[in-house]
Design a protein around this motif. Sequence first.
Motif, mmCIF file in Angstrom:
data_model
loop_
_atom_site.group_PDB
_atom_site.id
_atom_site.type_symbol
_atom_site.label_atom_id
_atom_site.label_comp_id
_atom_site.label_asym_id
_atom_site.label_seq_id
_atom_site.Cartn_x
_atom_site.Cartn_y
_atom_site.Cartn_z
ATOM 1 N N TYR A 201 0.851 -1.131 0.047
ATOM 2 C CA TYR A 201 0.037 0.015 -0.043
ATOM 3 C C TYR A 201 0.827 1.269 -0.038
ATOM 4 O O TYR A 201 1.984 1.336 0.577
ATOM 5 C CB TYR A 201 -0.839 -0.086 1.352
ATOM 6 C CG TYR A 201 -1.799 -1.363 1.237
ATOM 7 C CD1 TYR A 201 -2.728 -1.507 0.286
ATOM 8 C CD2 TYR A 201 -1.610 -2.174 2.204
ATOM 9 C CE1 TYR A 201 -3.551 -2.674 0.131
ATOM 10 C CE2 TYR A 201 -2.265 -3.495 2.067
ATOM 11 C CZ TYR A 201 -3.274 -3.530 1.321
ATOM 12 O OH TYR A 201 -4.206 -4.704 1.368
ATOM 13 N N ILE A 202 0.353 2.224 -0.793
ATOM 14 C CA ILE A 202 1.037 3.614 -0.877
ATOM 15 C C ILE A 202 1.745 4.174 0.402
ATOM 16 O O ILE A 202 0.647 3.920 1.453
ATOM 17 C CB ILE A 202 0.386 4.544 -1.703
ATOM 18 C CG1 ILE A 202 1.088 5.619 -2.110
ATOM 19 C CG2 ILE A 202 -0.887 4.935 -1.118
ATOM 20 C CD1 ILE A 202 2.311 5.554 -3.284
ATOM 21 N N ASN A 203 2.601 4.675 0.315
ATOM 22 C CA ASN A 203 3.202 5.031 1.816
ATOM 23 C C ASN A 203 3.394 4.224 2.895
ATOM 24 O O ASN A 203 3.589 4.721 4.180
ATOM 25 C CB ASN A 203 2.419 6.488 2.154
ATOM 26 C CG ASN A 203 2.352 7.514 0.837
ATOM 27 O OD1 ASN A 203 3.382 7.733 0.478
ATOM 28 N ND2 ASN A 203 1.127 8.107 0.889
ATOM 29 N N ASN A 204 3.383 2.838 2.562
ATOM 30 C CA ASN A 204 3.726 1.702 3.614
ATOM 31 C C ASN A 204 4.865 1.503 3.386
ATOM 32 O O ASN A 204 5.519 1.466 2.179
ATOM 33 C CB ASN A 204 2.556 0.963 3.680
ATOM 34 C CG ASN A 204 1.310 1.409 4.488
ATOM 35 O OD1 ASN A 204 1.257 2.744 4.935
ATOM 36 N ND2 ASN A 204 0.105 0.591 4.385
ATOM 37 N N LYS A 205 5.443 0.402 4.409
ATOM 38 C CA LYS A 205 6.440 -0.171 4.264
ATOM 39 C C LYS A 205 6.210 -1.479 4.395
ATOM 40 O O LYS A 205 5.311 -2.204 4.760
ATOM 41 C CB LYS A 205 7.656 -0.292 5.507
ATOM 42 C CG LYS A 205 8.161 1.237 5.271
ATOM 43 C CD LYS A 205 9.324 1.421 6.449
ATOM 44 C CE LYS A 205 9.967 2.542 6.147
ATOM 45 N NZ LYS A 205 11.231 2.669 7.307
ATOM 46 N N PHE A 206 6.846 -2.547 3.154
ATOM 47 C CA PHE A 206 6.519 -3.869 3.003
ATOM 48 C C PHE A 206 7.460 -4.778 3.564
ATOM 49 O O PHE A 206 8.885 -4.408 3.201
ATOM 50 C CB PHE A 206 5.956 -3.987 1.608
ATOM 51 C CG PHE A 206 6.982 -3.942 0.529
ATOM 52 C CD1 PHE A 206 7.879 -4.627 0.051
ATOM 53 C CD2 PHE A 206 7.154 -2.457 0.166
ATOM 54 C CE1 PHE A 206 8.814 -4.390 -0.892
ATOM 55 C CE2 PHE A 206 7.826 -1.950 -0.955
ATOM 56 C CZ PHE A 206 8.632 -3.095 -1.382
ATOM 57 N N PRO A 207 7.449 -6.103 3.934
ATOM 58 C CA PRO A 207 8.512 -7.009 4.513
ATOM 59 C C PRO A 207 9.107 -7.533 3.078
ATOM 60 O O PRO A 207 8.164 -7.883 2.168
ATOM 61 C CB PRO A 207 7.750 -7.787 5.162
ATOM 62 C CG PRO A 207 6.416 -7.714 4.959
ATOM 63 C CD PRO A 207 5.937 -6.512 4.336
#
Length: 677
Positions: A201-207
């Motif tokens: 998701y935009i402006n989130n961090k992904f693992p």
Amino acid sequence: MQKETLLLIIGAAILALGIAVFQYFYKAKYKTGRNKVYGLIRFLSVFGLLLLLINPTYKQVTYVTVKPSLAVALDNTSSIRHLGYDDESEDLVSRFRESESLNNTFDVQFYSFGQEFKRLDTLDFKEKQTSISNVLHSLEDIYGTEIAPVILLTDGNQTYGEAYQYTSKNLNQQIYPVVLGDTVTYDDLKLGQVNVNRYAYINNKFPVEIFASYNGNNTVNSQLTVSSGGKVLHSERVAFSPQRKSQVFNLLLPATSVGVRQYSVQLTATASEKNTKNNSKNFAIEVIDQKTNVLIVSNIVHPDVGMLKKSIESNRLRTVTFSNAVESINKLNDYELVILYQPDASFKNVYEQLEGLSKNSITIGGANTEWNAVNTFQNTINQEVTGQQEEVQGALNVNFSAFVIEDIGFSDFPPLKTSFGDVNFKTEVDVALTQTIGSLNTENPLIATTDTNGHREVFILGEGLWRWRAQSFIDNSSFEKFDNLIDNLVQYAASNKKKSRLNIDYDSFYYGNGDVTLYAQYFDKNYTFDSRARLSIRVIHADTKKVTDIPLLLKKNTYQVAMNNLEPGNYKFTVSVIDQGLARSGSFTIIPFDIEQQFLNANVTDLRALASNTEAALYTSAMGDQLIDNLVRDTRYKPVQKSTEKIVPLIDWKWLLFMIASLLSIEWFMRKYNGLT
């Protein structure tokens, strides 16, 4: 021979003898020395005719020598060419073909394998995946319990499937691996699996989870780097040693822009490394700026409810929340989609709010649904109330036009429990599945959709969907196909897109080692599926501008095209219906990755275990002549003489007919020649 048949033959001989004696000795006008010859001929011809009438049977035994089978299976994947053993493997196949001693001893059959196991036709060493376990299962199916040793020419590196060294323990055939590849161990850093969600998701961090390994006997240092679009997002120093041969790195990367984003993971090579292709790996995610929130409203506890949550949330774009009918009031507008599971009389306010908000919904009926109340709450569907239930299965309607739906084996799924009675819709309805009882199609809808001025509803008129998901897993070893069906229903119900006569289904990105497949459905102006249409796709590479035109093939109720031969890169495409002026466009990305080029050495350890488990031996590519000699000398592989016994009736013996005709002809000729009538 039976006693009755023997007595008949004796009687036939006596009768034939009596006829010969009566004609040429008892009633003969002239008795000469030739009468004995006439009598003998007459006896034999009459006896032969009587034998044909009796038609005794006799045993016919034939013997045939059967050579044992020998299967030669050759690895046709790109790793063989990458390791430089393609010419050597072709030379080995030629030697096996031309070996006189080998072909005199065995019935030799040649196969090739990669993603598929098939008869050897041509070798191009371009296959992208290897499954040796699939080869072993296929050979077991072909040869069963017969004596059929196998020569397996491969590097032993498998990219998917069961661990073949363990699969081999249950085989009846001996497997002789011929190693194609370097058996010397070199220092090698390798990036293994990279685990990442398909969406972020935009402006989130992904693992991101990265597995790295080292093969060698020294302590080495390297740099792990993750970059995207020429920008380094993460970098760290890493060290490996014989005591620390593998590491796992867990990172959090930012999602800063919407769309498909490609990332590259890199391990800096050491000075002594020979294979650096496995030091880098690419992956991609699709960054989105919205998420579908789904509310399941139910007053009962049922396995379907838990199953729906798991199935819907298999798509990470969806989140599911539970509520009962009373608690859901005044919060329906917080969700893009509401699922009403087996509604009862307490759902009245829920229906009123949904209508006021023009909120899309999915209604699932079953044995606990109070249709006498539900029929009054809404103006879309009317279910006849009989107070009885029945079990039904589903049959796919090929004219369903709302979206592309695949037949995942609905007719073989366990039955769903539904209310007995006719179902009537008060608006235009698009039926996906109809209810069937055995071979009888009731024409009542099982799954149907409606679209009234942009307000969409989906109806599933049966409970027990959890059994469908379980059966789908049994059939396919995966929940994916069933979850895709639920995802399509959710996507349709949560969307406000207009109905289209041409629907396409594809992913925004594909990995280079997987299938690149696009699906489409085309409907005529009455929204009836048209199986006579001709569809084609034009694909354009964004950088090289190379244009590829491919026709779509019809399979059941779906047009589809496989584009596995496309090079990695960004593509724009247009699917067109020929002569109809109708087209849909889109884009996708193929992420570069060739798993077959990740290997530096042959997997000698597993190949040796494979040979040992099947009471065979391991050979290198330079030992082809020794392998041939050992197979020919092996006492386990000797030709077998087989006998076939058949009961043959005498009338099938054509020589007897010829002999009778000859005897009668000779007798007639001799009588005429000697002036006898």
